[in-house]
Design an enzyme around this catalytic site. Structure first.
Site, mmCIF file in Angstrom:
data_model
loop_
_atom_site.group_PDB
_atom_site.id
_atom_site.type_symbol
_atom_site.label_atom_id
_atom_site.label_comp_id
_atom_site.label_asym_id
_atom_site.label_seq_id
_atom_site.Cartn_x
_atom_site.Cartn_y
_atom_site.Cartn_z
ATOM 1 N N HIS A 1 45.637 -0.829 -63.507
ATOM 2 C CA HIS A 1 44.231 -1.022 -63.822
ATOM 3 C C HIS A 1 43.977 -2.503 -64.110
ATOM 4 C CE1 HIS A 1 43.329 3.449 -64.992
ATOM 5 N NE2 HIS A 1 43.870 3.307 -63.794
ATOM 6 N N GLU B 1 42.966 -4.260 -66.610
ATOM 7 C CA GLU B 1 43.500 -4.857 -67.827
ATOM 8 C C GLU B 1 44.999 -5.150 -67.697
ATOM 9 O OE1 GLU B 1 40.524 -1.618 -69.220
ATOM 10 O OE2 GLU B 1 41.721 -2.117 -67.438
ATOM 11 N N CYS C 1 40.520 2.614 -70.474
ATOM 12 C CA CYS C 1 40.756 4.060 -70.448
ATOM 13 C C CYS C 1 41.719 4.475 -71.547
ATOM 14 C CB CYS C 1 41.278 4.488 -69.072
ATOM 15 S SG CYS C 1 42.967 3.937 -68.726
ATOM 16 N N ALA D 1 17.153 13.492 -30.702
ATOM 17 C CA ALA D 1 17.651 13.827 -29.367
ATOM 18 C C ALA D 1 16.473 14.121 -28.461
ATOM 19 C CB ALA D 1 18.588 15.037 -29.423
ATOM 20 N N LEU E 1 35.026 11.373 -35.588
ATOM 21 C CA LEU E 1 34.679 11.024 -36.971
ATOM 22 C C LEU E 1 35.631 10.007 -37.592
ATOM 23 C CD1 LEU E 1 33.509 14.443 -38.477
ATOM 24 C CD2 LEU E 1 32.172 12.696 -37.288
ATOM 25 N N ARG F 1 35.904 2.962 -36.821
ATOM 26 C CA ARG F 1 36.533 2.075 -35.845
ATOM 27 C C ARG F 1 35.893 0.681 -35.873
ATOM 28 N NH1 ARG F 1 35.464 6.865 -33.454
ATOM 29 N NH2 ARG F 1 33.731 6.064 -32.208
ATOM 30 N N GLU G 1 27.028 13.212 -42.079
ATOM 31 C CA GLU G 1 26.679 12.732 -40.758
ATOM 32 C C GLU G 1 26.558 13.883 -39.762
ATOM 33 O OE1 GLU G 1 27.956 9.213 -37.642
ATOM 34 O OE2 GLU G 1 29.114 9.457 -39.472
ATOM 35 N N PRO H 1 20.887 17.859 -37.718
ATOM 36 C CA PRO H 1 19.708 18.109 -38.564
ATOM 37 C C PRO H 1 19.879 19.280 -39.529
ATOM 38 C CG PRO H 1 19.057 17.689 -36.306
ATOM 39 C CD PRO H 1 20.550 17.793 -36.286
ATOM 40 N N ALA I 1 19.841 20.784 -45.061
ATOM 41 C CA ALA I 1 20.323 21.653 -46.131
ATOM 42 C C ALA I 1 20.668 20.836 -47.375
ATOM 43 C CB ALA I 1 21.534 22.445 -45.657
#
Length: 350
Positions: free
Chosen positions: A55, A57, A84, A170, A212, A215, A275, A278, A283
């Site tokens: 961490h 610190e 922490c 689309a 997915l 790149r 991603e 629709p 939703a």
């Protein structure tokens, strides 16, 4: 008190600049720390480089030059997040600071974690002077997605879509490649790489067989890859590209989005990128689960029924989901609009 409040703020701002070197992904917050002597001179600094690494610190303590500063005894630690009080992959920072002999700790934002909070009290009990809230507003804004995720117990959700100026994703025949240009598409890859997970629905997987991955300009894989998460009941086909994703694959076998997000949070995922098509985007919006919107607009008109989002539960103009635009970015001929939920969900329209 060895430093003035002005100096504390200046040091905190420097600690915040150090925190920016840390990764957005990995479940942990970006934190920076500086160690200063009684004159306010910085003698060491550090930041958190991701889960499993020291961490901020402890990183700063390790950077002390023993030839010049034999120990941390008598020093002040200025850190962006409350130290922490938790043993995970690394030990508690509060204990490390006490053991090192630090006499004063200044922090900006309290740790919201149920298991990791309490470091300030531990330090005070050990006789360390502690001051919180220094530059809190700036630090809160800097780690807002992570703080929101931890306080709420579910990941920060970013929904992205690309559309024509008339809101179509689309053409009538379903073709959609490409509405936006190369600069906008590359920006999406960068945003994927800044996420822990990327969510799509089974419909998108079956229709498009997406990879997915995140790149670079030349098509190379970026160093960090978001894990793909598929929402829905139907299984991902054995030959789907997602089966060979470098980050693995999470099949939820569920349409319960709140349950899905809770499960992802339990896996240490703090930032998700929605991603899907629709249906999935709508939703998430209808469920009030979207924290940030990335809307790519291309200077073109398509018409037809293929809108970028569908029914989100708005039956009248008084129920509209008002957003606050936080940024606008020009990408070639396209525009990226970044927005978050407004403090007021309704507004008089034109």
């Amino acid at each position: 008190m060895t430093q003035s409040s002005v100096t504390d703020a200046t040091l905190m701002r420097h600690a915040l600049s150090l925190a920016a070197h840390g990764p957005l992904t990995g479940g942990n917050p970006r934190v920076g720390c500086v160690l200063v002597d009684a004159t306010g001179t910085i003698v060491a600094e550090g930041w958190h480089r991701g889960a499993g690494t020291p961490h901020a610190e402890v990183d700063a303590l390790s950077k002390l030059d023993a030839a010049k500063i034999p120990s941390a005894a008598g020093l002040t630690a200025v850190v962006t997040l409350e130290p922490c009080n938790h043993t995970g992959r690394t030990g508690p920072c509060s204990t490390a600071l006490i053991a090192a002999g630090v006499v004063r700790v200044v922090y900006a934002v309290s740790d919201p974690g149920a298991n990791s909070s309490g470091g300030a009290d531990q330090l005070r009990d050990a006789g360390v002077e502690v001051e919180g809230g220094v530059l809190a507003t700036e630090v809160e804004a800097f780690i807002h997605p992570w703080l929101t995720a931890v306080r709420r117990g579910r990941p920060w959700v970013t929904a992205k879509w690309a559309s024509s100026l008339d809101g179509r994703a689309a053409a009538a025949d379903g073709s959609s490649q490409w509405i936006t240009g190369t600069a906008a598409r590359q920006r999406v890859h960068e945003q994927r790489a800044d996420s822990d997970a990327i969510i799509v629905g089974t419909g998108t997987v079956l229709a498009d067989d997406p990879s997915l991955t995140a790149r670079g300009d030349a098509g190379e894989l970026m160093p960090h890859q978001p894990v793909p998460v598929v929402v829905g009941i139907r299984p991902v086909p054995p030959a789907a590209k997602l089966r060979s994703h470098p980050a693995g694959l999470i099949e939820t076998h569920s349409r319960d989005l709140e349950q899905v997000l809770a499960g992802l949070f339990g896996r240490g995922i703090r930032r998700v990128f929605v991603e899907g098509g629709p249906g999935v985007a709508s939703a998430f919006i209808a469920g009030g689960l979207v924290d940030e919107y990335l809307v790519y607009l291309a200077p073109t008109l398509i018409g037809g029924p293929a809108t970028a989002i569908g029914d989100i539960g708005v039956g009248s103009i008084g129920e509209q989901r008002r957003l606050a635009i936080t940024a606008i970015e020009r990408l070639g001929d396209d525009i990226l609009v970044v927005a978050r939920a407004s403090t007021s969900s309704t507004s008089e329209g034109f």
